[in-house]
Scaffold this motif. Sequence first.
Motif, PDB file in Angstrom:
ATOM      1  N   THR A   1      -9.737 -10.306  28.350  1.00  0.00           N
ATOM      2  CA  THR A   1     -10.716 -11.178  27.467  1.00  0.00           C
ATOM      3  C   THR A   1     -10.274 -12.372  27.251  1.00  0.00           C
ATOM      4  O   THR A   1     -11.073 -13.526  27.417  1.00  0.00           O
ATOM      5  CB  THR A   1     -11.110 -10.439  26.443  1.00  0.00           C
ATOM      6  OG1 THR A   1     -10.078 -10.304  25.493  1.00  0.00           O
ATOM      7  CG2 THR A   1     -12.024  -9.138  26.627  1.00  0.00           C
TER       8      THR A   1
ATOM      9  N   LEU B   1     -12.056  -4.564  19.449  1.00  0.00           N
ATOM     10  CA  LEU B   1     -12.549  -3.038  19.384  1.00  0.00           C
ATOM     11  C   LEU B   1     -11.543  -2.101  19.587  1.00  0.00           C
ATOM     12  O   LEU B   1     -10.588  -2.046  20.325  1.00  0.00           O
ATOM     13  CB  LEU B   1     -13.405  -3.066  20.715  1.00  0.00           C
ATOM     14  CG  LEU B   1     -14.884  -3.940  20.627  1.00  0.00           C
ATOM     15  CD1 LEU B   1     -15.646  -3.669  22.322  1.00  0.00           C
ATOM     16  CD2 LEU B   1     -15.746  -3.291  19.534  1.00  0.00           C
TER      17      LEU B   1
ATOM     18  N   LEU C   1     -16.695 -11.965  23.677  1.00  0.00           N
ATOM     19  CA  LEU C   1     -15.540 -11.743  24.250  1.00  0.00           C
ATOM     20  C   LEU C   1     -14.588 -11.686  23.245  1.00  0.00           C
ATOM     21  O   LEU C   1     -13.698 -10.845  23.441  1.00  0.00           O
ATOM     22  CB  LEU C   1     -15.168 -12.953  25.095  1.00  0.00           C
ATOM     23  CG  LEU C   1     -15.840 -12.873  26.379  1.00  0.00           C
ATOM     24  CD1 LEU C   1     -15.536 -14.233  27.363  1.00  0.00           C
ATOM     25  CD2 LEU C   1     -15.619 -11.770  27.425  1.00  0.00           C
TER      26      LEU C   1
ATOM     27  N   ALA D   1     -14.666  -8.349  21.665  1.00  0.00           N
ATOM     28  CA  ALA D   1     -14.015  -7.322  22.589  1.00  0.00           C
ATOM     29  C   ALA D   1     -12.457  -7.062  22.301  1.00  0.00           C
ATOM     30  O   ALA D   1     -11.916  -5.958  22.549  1.00  0.00           O
ATOM     31  CB  ALA D   1     -14.249  -7.660  24.068  1.00  0.00           C
ATOM     32  N   THR D   2     -12.075  -8.265  21.902  1.00  0.00           N
ATOM     33  CA  THR D   2     -10.281  -7.970  21.691  1.00  0.00           C
ATOM     34  C   THR D   2     -10.027  -7.279  20.344  1.00  0.00           C
ATOM     35  O   THR D   2      -8.918  -6.685  20.149  1.00  0.00           O
ATOM     36  CB  THR D   2      -9.789  -9.333  21.517  1.00  0.00           C
ATOM     37  OG1 THR D   2     -10.120  -9.945  20.203  1.00  0.00           O
ATOM     38  CG2 THR D   2     -10.212 -10.426  22.627  1.00  0.00           C
TER      39      THR D   2
END
Length: 310
Positions: free
Chosen positions: A290, A266, A260, A263-264
Motif C-alpha cells: 500500500t 487494518l 490506502l 489499509a495499512t
Amino acid sequence: MPSSAAPTAAAPGAELAPRPTPRRPLRSALGLLRACHLPPTLAVTALVTALAGGSGRDAAGCLLVAAAVLTGQLSVGWCNDRVDLARDRAAGRRDKPLVTGLLAPRTVSVAAGCALALCVPLSLAGGAAAGAAHLTGVAAAWGYDLGVKRTLASWLPYALGFGLLPAFVTLGLPGRPWPPIWSLAAGALLGVGAHLTNVLPDIDADLAAGVRGLPQRLGRRRTRALAPLPLLAACALLVFGPPGPVGPADWAALAVTAALALATVLPSTAPPSTAPPAAGGWRGRLPFLTTLALAATCVTLLLLHGAALA
C-alpha cells in the motif's frame, strides 16, 4: 530469530550455508535480480522518471534520471542483502539468494560497488547541484543499510532520500530552479511513512535479531497506528501546497490516499508470528504494497502540478 532446528555444534543457520555449486552466468544474473529488491527498485525508478518528464525534462534528461535512479537503487538493494546476510541466514530467509547459495557474497559486493560507481557520473550528468541532491539521498540509503537502521534515527535516511528527489529533478532543468518547500516536505513525509510501513511486517524478527530502529522501539501496534499520518500529511501538502484552486482530481487523490492509508492499519486475521516475511504471503506485506500505491498516488499529484515544481 532463533533457529527451530535441534541444537548442534554448528552455528545457527549453518544448515542454510551456501553449497559449493557451479555458478553459471544465468544463475548469477537471476540471483542478482532477486537480491536487488526488484519491485521497489523498478517502482522508484519509474515514478521519479515520470516526475522528471512531468516537470519539463526532455527525453534525454528523463533517460539520465532513470539511469541514475536505477543504479542508485540497485546499489542500495544489493548492499542491503550483503550486509544482512548473517541475519538472513539465522532467520531462515529461503527467499534470499545469498542464503540459498545462488549467489556468492563477493558477487553481490562487486555488483553493489559497480552500481554505485555508475550512479555517481549519471547523477552528476544533470549538473552538480542535481547530482549532489541525488547522491546525498543514495548515501543516506547506504548509511541506513550499514547501521543507521538500528538506531532511533532510522527514519532520517528515508526522509532525506525521498525529500531530495524533487530537488534532483528540478535542479537538472534549465536555470537550475530549486523546488518549492511543499514538495520537499511532502517527499520527506512520504519517506518517513514508507519506512514505518516497510518494516511493519518484520518488527518481531527485527527485534529478535537486535535491530532497534524507531519502528521496532515503538512496537507493532503503535507503528501501525502512526504509519498513515505522515502519508496523509504528504498527500495533503501535494493537494493544498501548489498554487491555484484544488481540483476534482486533487480531491479524488486525497480520498484514495486516505483509503490506502487506512489499509495499512487494518488488523490481520492471522496471529502474530516471527516467521520469515516471505512465509506470510501478501497479507504480511500489505503495508509495504500500500505504501508503493501511496507513492504512486503522490507522484500522480506531483505530475498534475509538475509546472509548479519549477
